[in-house]
Design an enzyme around this catalytic site. Structure first.
Site, PDB file in Angstrom:
ATOM      1  CG  ASP A   1     -56.610  43.021 -17.138  1.00 44.00           C
ATOM      2  OD1 ASP A   1     -56.376  44.237 -17.084  1.00 44.00           O
ATOM      3  OD2 ASP A   1     -56.452  42.337 -18.157  1.00 44.00           O
TER       4      ASP A   1
ATOM      5  CG  ASP B   1     -55.980  38.924 -20.233  1.00 47.11           C
ATOM      6  OD1 ASP B   1     -55.281  39.840 -19.758  1.00 47.11           O
ATOM      7  OD2 ASP B   1     -56.855  39.122 -21.096  1.00 47.11           O
TER       8      ASP B   1
ATOM      9  CG  ASP C   1     -52.886  40.986 -15.694  1.00 50.39           C
ATOM     10  OD1 ASP C   1     -52.949  42.118 -15.212  1.00 50.39           O
ATOM     11  OD2 ASP C   1     -53.456  40.663 -16.754  1.00 50.39           O
TER      12      ASP C   1
END
Length: 913
Positions: A341, A645, A649
């Site tokens: 990410d 996070d 995700d």
């Protein structure tokens, strides 16, 4: 149409995934509601139909079943098989030790699985416990679980959105959707419809369950509750994902099955040859076959694996990587692709001004994050802001036309309010114009807050001379329409619209978010602002380029991963331009296009498999897109680590071979779905963890290379004795002594081996690589033959010299053990020489293991108690010298083989083939 507040028997509201395409009136009509909300009667009926606004808990296995299933593991099967053999031999102490190890392994797995099952609980905890609604036209607070489609919900700053809402009214609403979309900035909301295919992050007229209102107020109609919400879809996606086994467990599973077949086949063949061809008694042959099986089964492998992985966990914890699932330690070492990410992982999640464009000058701003430390420069040359009037005035406008606050607490800087406004305050601090100074020298009289329909914010101030000024900031195209001039280095000039549009395009192409700053003088006695003041007459000061900058340590970590042959891919919910720019700075996807989630959605699985390998930056990705990308990479035989996070995700984290969550800024859902948590939220820690993972796998390979020749040598001795009708050189009890007391004790020292140099210069091992390569098979056969030669040779030599069978067997046992002790030193390096100070003394545990083994073997040979148990006998000094010679033979030949491989390019190619 049923009236909104009239009870109806058909209160089931039709599901509609495209609420963002309907106008406010159409939404109210479809949901049979109105400005006064639902009646209590209608709400109760709909609650009975739609159910509670909660995420249903998954069906969980009971504690007993979970514990029993921990034994369904190939490693534990090997240990149970070993325990069975020791029980058949009557060695109950060994049986008890093995069974205890099985139970301990099962308990560890049971505890770890219990922790992992709380992932879904963490997502359910994100739902708001209360909601402010209109029922019968009266505002009241209710339990959020009682919300139903059609309820009218009121939102205010600080609220967590309790359900999926179609907004019908708003005032300066901004919602933090980062946990759901990955977007680094709060999303500005309005009530206008959007296109049907708009991703979640672009649906400005929607507010989604679990997100956080950071500014403004709004009214919205509930369109989905519970599992029907976007958060509920993520929950369902997560609950349907099966965790994959790690590469090592797949290798060991295959290795164990092959070894079991080989052992059973050789045992059956040996029994047949002994009874039919050699005429041995069947019961005697059975005990010989049991000895053969006992010598071949690697009893110590499961225990050594557990110890090696546990040591890896400890080392990683010291590097701020918290392992939640033991096999993930080694899986990190086999990773071929890291999908990361962007926001908060590769970047700081702190908006920063990097560029200020004034008429005639472009200024670069140094420093990152919210600490007001950095310089302004032109072409790398630091400048004095006071000598550039346009820049100084632009900084002043950014600080004064601002509602955020910059705070410092024990050296840690943070922003309260909009992150973009915080970036302007930090710019002011870097140039010496703080918010406190501005409030004193330029007190505010009035303001027009930012609203999406007019796309600017304005404030009215009075300077020290009593003059009144209006400062404005907002979207460049909107501010340009308000301006008739620009502030240049030498004063006010006519506005060059084309120049500013070119600079805006150039700055945006670098992935920077744009704000325009402008000002104008007004009547000295003016005390209030209205929209008429904003129509024209402004002087354009600057364009400001803002970005969430990459972490410096992340850049270095990406380079290290590339050097190690690991590809790094960015999968983010942010805009494509921003993702591409950040990727270029990090060295991810440079020169390649960025693919958006909308494009991913149009691809079939085959096309996505191809694109997933070629493209490194994916933007505007939803949870479904991230999950599909991870799966596509795995279909390409890649071992995937996924970092993230947010709630968005979590499904991909669970699906990945290694899920890596952020410990500080990560949501609980992400942490609980992961295999590893980064306590410092630092991508660089992943590179360190990969290095540790590779070292763990290296040590496991070294143990296998050490252990199998011992088993192989013993097996060859037994087979040779049967085939050539010799007295059995090793009894089953002596075989178990060698395997459990010496080889496991010695082999344990290899778990403490430090990482070899050049570990991160190697390419990742192929995911399908067998635990035993062709080279490993050769090394095992070579050393096994050497051990057999020494043990069987000494056994026959002693018998021929007239020694007793007890002495001959004691010589054979000691020959194997001493050969193991020498070969342990060989095994510290697979190919490098050990005839150096580092090779001989670099691992203190090897020295301690050797020191522990010597008295054990002396006791086996010379103490009456051990002689009574194992049938051993005393040896003379000459006989010990012969045993030492057998060990030296193994050591010298093994080092010679390494030398030949290092010096021969053809041999080296065979090793790495």
């Amino acid at each position: 149409m049923t009236p909104p507040n009239r009870s109806s028997k058909h209160t089931k509201v039709p599901a509609n995934p495209l609420w963002h395409t309907l106008g406010t009136d159409q939404t109210e009509e479809a949901l049979r509601t109105g400005p006064q909300g639902l009646s209590e009667t209608e709400a109760r009926e709909r609650l009975a139909t739609h159910g509670l606004n909660r995420l249903a808990p998954p069906r969980q296995r009971g504690p007993l079943l979970r514990f029993v299933l921990q034994f369904h593991n190939i490693l534990l099967y090997v240990m149970l098989g070993s325990a069975l053999i020791t029980a058949l031999l009557g060695h109950w102490v060994d049986t008890g030790v093995l069974l205890m190890a099985v139970v301990v392994n099962a308990i560890i797995g049971f505890v770890q699985e219990g922790k992992a099952e709380s992932a879904l609980n963490a997502i359910r905890a994100m739902l708001s416990p209360h909601a402010m609604v209109l029922r019968d036209g009266v505002q009241r607070e209710i339990d959020a679980a009682a919300l139903v489609p059609g309820d009218v919900v009121l939102l205010a700053s600080g609220d967590r959105v309790p359900a999926d809402l179609r907004l019908i009214a708003h005032k300066e609403l901004r919602v933090d959707e980062s946990a759901l979309t990955g977007e680094s900035l709060p999303a500005e909301k309005d009530t206008a419809t959007v296109l049907p295919d708009a991703p979640v992050g672009d649906r400005r007229c929607m507010a989604y369950s679990g997100t956080l209102v950071v500014y403004g107020q709004a009214k919205g109609v509930v369109v989905a509750t519970g599992v029907a919400t976007e958060l509920g879809k993520v929950n369902q996606m997560l609950s349907g994902i099966q965790s994959l086994t790690t590469p090592l467990l797949r290798q060991v599973d295959h290795f164990g099955r092959v070894l079991a077949v080989v052992i059973l086949g050789i045992s059956a063949l040996t029994f047949t040859l002994g009874t039919w061809l050699r005429g041995h008694d069947a019961s005697e042959m059975f005990m010989m076959v049991v000895a053969l099986a006992a010598s071949a089964i690697p009893e110590g492998l499961p225990a050594i694996m557990t110890v090696t992985l546990a040591l890896g966990v400890q080392r990683m914890a010291r590097r701020h990587a918290i392992i939640r699932r033991l096999p993930a330690v080694e899986a990190l070492g086999s990773v071929t692709v890291i999908c990361s990410d962007k926001t908060g992982t590769l970047t700081r999640n702190e908006m920063t001004v990097q560029r200020v464009v004034c008429a005639g000058h472009v200024f670069d701003v140094g420093g990152v994050g919210y600490a007001p430390v950095g310089d302004c420069s032109i072409d790398g040359r630091t400048i004095d802001v006071a000598r550039y009037p346009a820049l100084a005035m632009a900084v002043r406008a950014g600080v004064l036309c601002n509602d955020a606050r910059l705070n410092e607490d024990t050296g840690v800087w943070s922003v309260v309010g909009d992150p973009t406004e915080g970036a302007l305050l930090v710019l002011g601090g870097k140039t010496g114009f703080t918010q406190e100074q501005g409030a004193q020298a330029w007190p505010r009289r009035d303001s027009i807050p930012f609203e999406s329909q007019h796309r600017f914010m304005a404030t009215l101030h009075q300077d020290g001379d009593g003059d009144a000024w209006i400062f404005a900031k907002g979207a460049p195209e909107r501010i340009l329409d308000m301006c008739g001039s620009q502030l240049a280095h030498d004063g006010e000039k006519p506005l060059d619209v084309d120049h500013w549009r070119r600079m805006a395009t150039d700055t945006a192409a670098q992935g920077l978010r744009l704000l325009a700053l402008a000002c104008k003088r007004t009547d000295a006695g003016k005390a209030q602002l209205d929209m008429a003041d904003m129509e024209h007459g402004f002087m354009l000061l600057a364009l400001v380029g803002i970005i969430d900058p990459p972490r410096e340590e992340a850049m270095q970590a990406v380079r290290e991963c590339h050097h190690a042959g690991i590809r790094v891919k960015m999968i983010t919910g942010d805009h494509a331009e921003t993702a591409r720019a950040i990727g270029a700075q990090l060295g991810i996807g440079a020169g390649k296009p960025a693919i958006t989630g909308a494009e991913v959605a149009l691809m079939d699985d085959a096309a996505l498999r191809s694109v997933a390998m070629e493209v490194d930056v994916f933007a505007r990705a939803s949870p479904e897109h991230k999950l599909r990308l991870v799966h596509a990479l795995q279909e390409n035989q890649q071992v995937v680590a996924m970092t993230g996070d947010g709630v968005n995700d979590a499904p991909a984290l669970k699906r990945a071979d290694v899920g890596v969550a952020m410990g500080k800024k990560g949501t609980e859902a992400a942490k609980e779905a992961s295999d590893m948590v980064l306590a410092d939220d630092n991508f660089a820690t992943i590179a360190a963890a990969v290095r540790e993972g590779r070292a763990v796998y290296d040590n496991l390979k070294k143990f296998v290379l050490f252990m199998l020749p011992t088993n192989g040598g013993e097996a060859m001795v037994v087979i040779a004795a049967i085939l050539f009708e010799l007295t059995l050189p090793l009894t089953p009890a002596q075989v178990l002594w060698i395997n459990m007391v010496t080889s496991s004790t010695l082999g344990l020292a290899l778990a403490f081996e430090p990482a070899e140099r050049g570990l991160m210069s190697r390419a990742p091992r192929p995911p399908g690589e067998a635990l035993l390569s062709g080279f490993f098979v050769w090394r095992v056969l070579m050393v096994s033959a050497l051990m057999m030669t020494g043990a069987l040779g000494l056994f026959l030599w002693e018998l021929q010299a007239g020694s007793s069978i007890e002495v001959a067997r004691t010589m054979a046992v000691n020959a194997v053990v001493v050969a193991e002790m020498f070969y342990l030193v060989n095994s510290r390096f697979i190919l490098a020489p050990v005839l150096s100070r580092q090779g001989l003394t670099g691992n203190r545990m090897v020295l301690w293991a050797l020191a522990a083994c010597i008295p054990l073997q002396w006791a086996f040979t010379h103490t009456p108690l051990m002689q009574g148990i194992f049938g051993s006998a005393d040896l003379s000094a000459l006989e010990w010298a012969k045993v030492l010679g057998a060990g030296l033979l193994v050591f010298l030949v093994a080092e010679l083989e390494k030398f030949v491989i290092r010096r021969s390019p053809m041999a080296a190619r065979l090793v790495h083939a």
